[in-house]
Scaffold this motif. Structure first.
Motif, PDB file in Angstrom:
ATOM      1  N   ILE B  81       0.847  -1.203   0.000  1.00 48.28           N
ATOM      2  CA  ILE B  81       0.000   0.000   0.000  1.00 48.28           C
ATOM      3  C   ILE B  81       0.878   1.247   0.000  1.00 48.28           C
ATOM      4  O   ILE B  81       1.828   1.327   0.778  1.00 48.28           O
ATOM      5  N   PRO B  82       0.597   2.215  -0.884  1.00 50.63           N
ATOM      6  CA  PRO B  82       1.431   3.418  -0.913  1.00 50.63           C
ATOM      7  C   PRO B  82       1.403   4.149   0.431  1.00 50.63           C
ATOM      8  O   PRO B  82       0.345   4.297   1.048  1.00 50.63           O
ATOM      9  N   ASP B  84       3.494   7.108   0.820  1.00 54.85           N
ATOM     10  CA  ASP B  84       4.344   8.268   0.553  1.00 54.85           C
ATOM     11  C   ASP B  84       3.573   9.580   0.656  1.00 54.85           C
ATOM     12  O   ASP B  84       4.012  10.601   0.147  1.00 54.85           O
ATOM     13  N   ILE B 122      -6.545   0.552   3.189  1.00 59.85           N
ATOM     14  CA  ILE B 122      -7.247   0.219   1.933  1.00 59.85           C
ATOM     15  C   ILE B 122      -8.524   1.052   1.797  1.00 59.85           C
ATOM     16  O   ILE B 122      -8.727   1.706   0.771  1.00 59.85           O
ATOM     17  N   LEU B 125      -7.665   4.576   0.850  1.00 56.64           N
ATOM     18  CA  LEU B 125      -7.242   4.810  -0.543  1.00 56.64           C
ATOM     19  C   LEU B 125      -8.401   5.317  -1.389  1.00 56.64           C
ATOM     20  O   LEU B 125      -8.199   6.071  -2.343  1.00 56.64           O
ATOM     21  N   PHE B 126      -9.609   4.846  -1.048  1.00 49.94           N
ATOM     22  CA  PHE B 126     -10.793   5.209  -1.837  1.00 49.94           C
ATOM     23  C   PHE B 126     -11.591   6.339  -1.177  1.00 49.94           C
ATOM     24  O   PHE B 126     -12.225   7.133  -1.864  1.00 49.94           O
ATOM     25  N   PRO B 129      -8.438   9.587  -1.255  1.00 53.00           N
ATOM     26  CA  PRO B 129      -7.293   9.322  -2.130  1.00 53.00           C
ATOM     27  C   PRO B 129      -6.249  10.426  -2.019  1.00 53.00           C
ATOM     28  O   PRO B 129      -6.589  11.606  -2.038  1.00 53.00           O
ATOM     29  N   GLN B 130      -5.007  10.017  -1.854  1.00 52.06           N
ATOM     30  CA  GLN B 130      -3.903  10.970  -1.689  1.00 52.06           C
ATOM     31  C   GLN B 130      -4.132  11.911  -0.506  1.00 52.06           C
ATOM     32  O   GLN B 130      -3.591  13.006  -0.461  1.00 52.06           O
TER      33      GLN B 130
END
Lengths: 99, 270
Positions: B81-82, B84, B122, B125-126, B129-130
């Motif tokens: 999973i990102p 950053d 997870i 992420l949705f 996002p970011q």
């Protein structure tokens, strides 16, 4: 099957397993010098045998928390590690990640 | 008064597509649909109800309910999973919820420097996002005895709704997203099994708005029928309580045997 309490007899093994994601000296040690890691966490000879042979059922039988088999498997089994990860095709579709 | 503008629930893993691309893509598309619907609701805050997996809370320490009161979070980075970027928290909302819950007889733990493992990351992420919008993490203990009962979880969802209605600023828009499940067995003999029949029965109960049937399940029932991982259902039930037990629509379901889990997602219009 009921949710486990902390198993007093396996707590030192749980501590070893749950430190894998956090402590590179544990994760690296298990791969390069596992006996030193077993020493550090105080595993008995009988408790080391299932880890040496990689017998998942025998590791579970030590009384570890069931979820803590996973960090050990992810560390020692490259095939499982590759499979249990976001697929590159999906990763690329995450917002800000490619498209 | 603030307003809950939508509720969602989804499973919270993503694994390799290899060998079951159509199913895996359907799961991912379902999560993307949840993300699109959340975007369309323009929420100011998303409360994500989920659980940790021995990363932040392990056999050293567990608490029944823990609220994140941090200013921001990062993902731990498990499952590729990102991690950053950071995701903003909402400390004022979170602390206010803890205070309100206390007044309603729920004593919550708090955490600041939590790093989201996949259970929280997870869905984030949705949902964010970011890190596009603030997230308030609400953690449940599903790993050790005693797991909070379904009834108690439903009632906590009601307490959350009451807090937002009575104590949040006018026009504040909140989405509640429950994450985890469906049937799966982790690190036990039955690992790899999926109980599709029970998963579909659960989805039908959510579609019917049948809170009585869902809250009537004991943790032992849930674990026997959907595994030690399936107990994550309580995260969906907190969301259901926050949405007043309203009827859900199923957005996706796949019995992902190769992922060792049933995967599903639902939406509830506020």
């Amino acid at each position: 099957m009921v949710k486990p309490l902390t198993e007093p007899r396996a707590f030192h093994i749980n501590q070893m397993l749950q430190s894998i994601p956090h402590d590179p000296t544990v994760a690296g040690g298990i791969m390069t010098d596992p006996e030193a890691v077993y020493d550090r966490f105080g595993l008995s000879e009988a408790e080391r045998a299932p880890f040496r042979s990689g017998d998942a059922a025998a590791i579970r039988a030590l009384g570890i928390h069931p979820h803590l088999l996973m960090p050990w498997t992810l560390l020692t089994n490259e095939r499982v590690r590759g499979f249990l990860a976001i697929d590159p095709a999906h990763f690329a579709r995450l917002p800000g990640k490619g498209n | 008064m603030g307003k809950i503008v939508g509720g969602f629930a989804t499973s919270h893993v993503l694994f390799s597509r290899a060998g079951h691309e159509v199913q895996a893509d359907a799961v991912f598309a379902g999560m993307e649909e949840i993300g699109r619907r959340i975007d369309a609701l323009s929420p100011d805050i998303v409360v994500i109800v989920s659980n940790d997996h021995m990363i932040n809370f392990n056999t050293q320490f567990q608490a029944p309910f823990v609220v994140g009161i941090g200013a921001s979070y990062t993902a731990f980075g498990d499952l590729g999973i990102p991690n950053d970027y950071s995701i903003p928290g909402e400390a004022d909302f979170a602390q206010g919820f803890v205070d309100h819950a206390s007044a309603c007889d729920y004593d919550m733990g708090v955490v600041r420097a939590v790093r989201f493992d996949h259970g929280m990351a997870i869905p984030a992420l949705f949902a964010s996002p970011q890190g596009v919008r603030p997230v308030v993490p609400l953690y449940t203990n599903v790993d050790m005895r005693p797991v909070p009962s379904a009834k108690r979880c439903y009632r906590l969802g009601q307490v959350l709704a009451d807090y937002i209605e009575k104590h949040r600023p006018a026009d504040e828009r909140v989405v509640v997203l429950g994450a985890g499940g469906m049937s799966h067995w982790v690190g036990v003999e039955r690992q790899g099994d999926v109980n599709e029949e029970f998963d579909r029965w659960l989805l039908e109960r959510f579609e019917a708005g049948d809170a009585d049937a869902l809250t009537g399940l004991s943790i032992q029932d849930i674990e026997a029928r959907s595994g030690n991982g399936g107990v994550e259902l309580i995260n969906w039930i907190i969301m259901l309580g926050a949405l007043g037990g309203a009827k859900a629509k199923t957005l996706y379901y796949e019995p992902m045997e190769s992922w060792w889990t049933g995967m599903g997602g639902i939406a509830i219009e506020a």
